[in-house]
Scaffold this active site. Structure first.
Site: not given
Ligand SMILES: NC(=O)c1ccc[n+]([C@@H]2O[C@H](COP(=O)([O-])OP(=O)(O)OC[C@H]3O[C@@H](n4cnc5c(N)ncnc54)[C@H](O)[C@@H]3O)[C@@H](O)[C@H]2O)c1
Length: 402
Positions: A151, A281, A170, A258, A284
């Site tokens: 994302i 929420h 990151d 939630e 997505g």
């Molecule tokens: N709001 C929604 O409806 C919704 C929908 C989809 C995903 N999400 C959430 O969005 C988030 C990101 O999703 P994604 O698919 O991009 O995940 P991803 O695993 O592809 O990316 C997460 C990134 O965060 C980095 N990271 C982890 N902890 C960290 C920290 N403390 N500091 C800096 N970097 C850190 C990781 O190295 C990774 O590159 C997830 O938590 C997912 O659950 C939310």
């Protein structure tokens, strides 16, 4: 092979599975445990969303079941170890709503910068308050992305298209997209960003990682967005920084607690604050994401049933095997004990089988070997492997010797 799809799965999944030769049966709602126990004999592939629970009892009744597709992101509704023990693969769609989240965040960056939540609220109250005070264009402002994964990187690209300067932090090494600039620490990012947007994953170490100290380090009158995980942010600290005026606005799509179901009350210390967007929420949740999920998970089910492919399975060893274009293939799920690969190859060699490719992975107590061989595959070769004491299941794909 029969497929049962529950819970109004997108029609694109039905078309794809039918194109692959499956007989598809549909049910609009979820099924109870008893209903599943009665319905699953004869079903090879089951598609569910979040309202169908798959227990060990359901799995025990599902003798013909090869795989379960969760047409959603989460897989908590399935007893994953129980499915793995029975050799049933489970798939989901972890990335299909990436773009939906990005578009929500882009909308929020613009809306917060123009103080739209306040403005629309006042209009609904009948107050005409035309002023440019506190309103900003996004062009030229700095977006700080924390967590540059699926994302985060897509947000980076779209935000640059709007003229934002992008910086990111990151914990893992990530390639910078476009003109985005990598920051060597979170503090460095917080000191420079006009908008901070969190996109980190849900690893346990991230619980509460963004609290009072991090909000203090953000620039005065900057804005904060979290559409990642609710547990990452200290909402009480965020409230204080909004009330003090240090932060100019915030948008939250996820919360530490939630509501469980539709219509339940949402309780949060962030309710009622100026220039704070709260969404249930839905980052997505779009029609397009549903279609993408339908296409993605149906493809994973078909790839597993027809070619033994397990990449992105959430419970079986995820083997990166190429599509089966020529020759035959043996998919072999076994107990993860030393020496199985050597035994597989010795048994195949005894049968004079010419191995053209081999891919394997292990996960916990299970190992999975995909062996591509010159066609056609003989019944003796598969029988030689199937009799090993380590075998959980063996499936042959592609042309067989008559
Ligand atoms: N709001 C929604 O409806 C919704 C929908 C989809 C995903 N999400 C959430 O969005 C988030 C990101 O999703 P994604 O698919 O991009 O995940 P991803 O695993 O592809 O990316 C997460 C990134 O965060 C980095 N990271 C982890 N902890 C960290 C920290 N403390 N500091 C800096 N970097 C850190 C990781 O190295 C990774 O590159 C997830 O938590 C997912 O659950 C939310």
């Amino acid at each position: 092979m029969k497929v049962l799809l529950l819970e109004n799965i997108h029609p694109v999944a039905v078309s794809l599975l039918e194109q692959h030769g499956f007989e598809v049966e549909l049910q609009a709602g979820a099924m109870s445990e008893d209903e599943l126990v009665a319905a699953l004999p004869g079903v090879a592939l089951l598609g569910i969303r979040s309202n169908t629970t798959i227990t060990p009892r359901v799995l025990d009744a599902a003798d013909d079941l090869l795989a379960i597709g969760c047409f959603c992101i989460g897989t908590n509704q399935v007893d994953l170890p129980a499915a793995a023990e029975r050799g049933v693969a489970v798939f989901n769609a972890p990335y299909s709503n990436t773009r939906s989240v990005v578009e929500l965040v882009i909308g929020e960056i613009i809306a917060l910068g123009r103080r739209l939540p306040e403005k629309t609220q006042r209009m609904h109250e009948g107050i005409w308050d035309k002023s440019a005070k506190g309103s900003h264009e996004v062009r030229g402002r700095t977006l700080g992305i924390v967590g540059y994964g699926n994302i985060g990187t897509q947000l980076s690209n779209v935000a640059e298209g709007l003229g934002l300067r992008v910086i990111f932090y990151d914990t893992a090494d990530r390639l910078a997209h476009g003109n985005a600039r990598r920051m060597t620490s979170l503090d460095a990012l917080l000191a420079e960003a006009d908008v901070v947007s969190l996109h980190v994953d849900g690893r346990p170490g991230n619980a509460g990682f963004f609290g009072d100290e991090q909000f203090r380090r953000m620039k005065p009158r900057s804005m904060f967005i979290n559409a990642s995980r609710g547990m990452v942010v200290d909402d009480v600290a965020l409230r204080e920084h909004i009330l003090s005026g240090h932060l100019a606005g915030a948008a939250l799509d996820v919360f530490p607690v939630e509501p469980k179901k539709q219509g339940d009350e949402f309780t949060s210390v962030l309710r009622g604050l100026d220039n704070v967007i709260l969404t249930p929420h839905v980052g997505g949740s779009t029609q397009e994401a549903q279609e993408e999920i339908g296409w993605f998970v149906a493809g994973k089910l078909a790839g597993f049933a027809h070619e033994g492919r397990t990449e992105l399975s959430v419970n079986l060893p995820a083997v990166q095997a190429p599509p089966l274009v020529e020759g035959s293939r043996i998919g072999y799920l076994h107990h993860n004990v030393p020496g199985v690969l050597a035994e597989v190859n010795a048994r195949l060699a005894e049968q004079g089988v010419n191995v053209t490719g081999q891919y394997l992975a292990t996960r916990g107590e299970h190992g999975y070997v995909v062996t591509d061989v010159a066609a056609p595959l003989s019944a003796d070769a598969t029988a030689a492997l199937a009799t090993s004491p380590h075998t959980m299941w063996l499936r042959a794909f592609g042309p067989r010797e008559q």
